[in-house]
Design a protein around this motif. Structure first.
Motif: not given
Length: 363
Positions: A282-302
């Motif tokens: 299930y794939t989204l497109e987002v701006d600033d992808r790497d930053n979003i991934a890091a934030k999601l990791k902090e929030l417990g979402v792989p």
């Protein structure tokens, strides 16, 4: 939180899976045992084709398909630059040249409007990818291929179970290939794959190639390879197949719910008219992808990225001399895509937690 939850699936199917595995342990035919032929019959019936050929993995499935079509040194095979390396890798392994065609920005699948311009006198086949669980535009691709008398191979490693205008992935082209890697929509407990076709002669060739080019014991009319599906993997797939249609329905429902909950904050997957998707990712497109991934990791979402570098920019394909800017749609997608947890056992509470985290990360 699991990105893909294979443990819950096993608990649901434990009795059947254990029984199937123990049957193989009891009869001891670990290579090309009776479960392989049983699985092939069920796969062919499910997809709606005459022949299914179980093979060792999805990558080998592509290689066997290309070999059956006679692809060799100096040939060209047209495919997508926005896919896993295996798609282009198997073309190159045979000494052929991968010729890339940019993808459709809505579906990420090969853009048929750009296909004809890529066909040359050396083109031997067209190999579109059905990415993220949705089939490519096979009516248009097949029509162009037919005009040029070219075979089409569907790389359906991510789309097993999906439909295109009422027909299943795997039944849309000259040959189709899929993967049963554990994380795929239908996965075994190791490597596995299959080739599908309605063509009797191609089926015969692929069966021979799978066992070292052998048509009978120790008689080898063609060069082949060891591409056999292990019996235990076939047994696992036989245990999973009866419940697979329900899992496909769950995937569609969960994907649609993600779309509804996230459509206002990110670019959600778009289904082409007449398509269903199994949402292998299930794939989204987002701006600033790497930053979003890091934030999601902090929030417990792989999360995962499929795929951060298009094939034409991989060092392995440097000799093709296709610099950045060659395929702008694929390149833009590679910088922006991010995949969220997705599997048929994703409950609404967990999905709501993922959605809340995504909204917080994007805020």
């Amino acid at each position: 939180m699991n990105f893909i939850d294979l443990k819950t699936q096993y608990q649901h199917l434990k009795t059947d899976i254990d029984a199937r595995i123990h049957a193989v342990l009891d009869h001891g035919q670990y290579i090309m045992g009776p479960e392989v032929a049983e699985l092939e019959a069920q796969l062919a019936s499910y997809v709606g084709v005459k022949h299914a050929i179980g093979v060792s993995d999805g990558t080998t499935a592509l290689l066997i398909a290309l070999m059956a079509l006679g692809v060799t040194h100096g040939d060209e095979v047209i495919t997508s630059p926005f896919t896993f390396i295996a798609t282009g890798e198997m073309i190159a392994l045979l000494g052929a040249k991968p010729v890339f065609v940019d993808v459709d920005p809505a579906t990420y699948n090969l853009d048929p409007n750009k296909l004809e311009a890529a066909i040359t006198a050396r083109t031997k086949a067209i190999m579109p990818v059905s990415l993220y669980g949705q089939c490519a535009d096979f009516d248009t691709i097949n029509a162009i291929a037919a005009r040029h008398k070219l075979p089409v191979i569907e790389d359906g490693a991510q789309s097993f179970g999906a439909t295109y205008h009422g027909k299943k992935s795997g039944a849309l082209s000259s040959i189709a290939c899929t993967s049963f890697f554990p994380s795929k929509p239908l996965g075994c407990y190791g490597d596995g794959g299959a080739c599908f076709t309605d063509d009797d002669e191609l089926a015969k060739k692929m069966r021979e190639i799978r066992v070292h080019g052998q048509d009978r014991r120790y008689h080898h009319p063609v060069i082949g390879l060891n591409g056999r599906l292990d019996t235990i993997q076939a047994a696992v797939l036989l245990a999973k197949l009866p419940s697979f249609p329900l899992e496909v329905e769950a995937r569609e429902r969960i994907g649609a719910r993600y779309n509804e909950l996230l459509k206002d904050v990110a670019r959600v997957p778009k289904l082409a008219e007449g398509n269903s998707s199994v949402y292998a990712q299930y794939t989204l497109e987002v701006d600033d992808r790497d930053n979003i991934a890091a934030k999601l990791k902090e929030l417990g979402v792989p999360t995962a990225v499929h795929y951060p570098i298009p094939l034409h920019l991989q060092p392995a394909f440097a000799e093709l001399n296709l610099p950045e800017g060659s395929f702008p749609v694929a390149e833009a997608a590679a910088k922006r895509v991010i995949s969220l947890p997705m599997h048929p056992f994703l409950d609404e509470a967990t999905q709501d937690a993922v959605v809340a985290a995504v909204k917080q990360a994007l805020a």
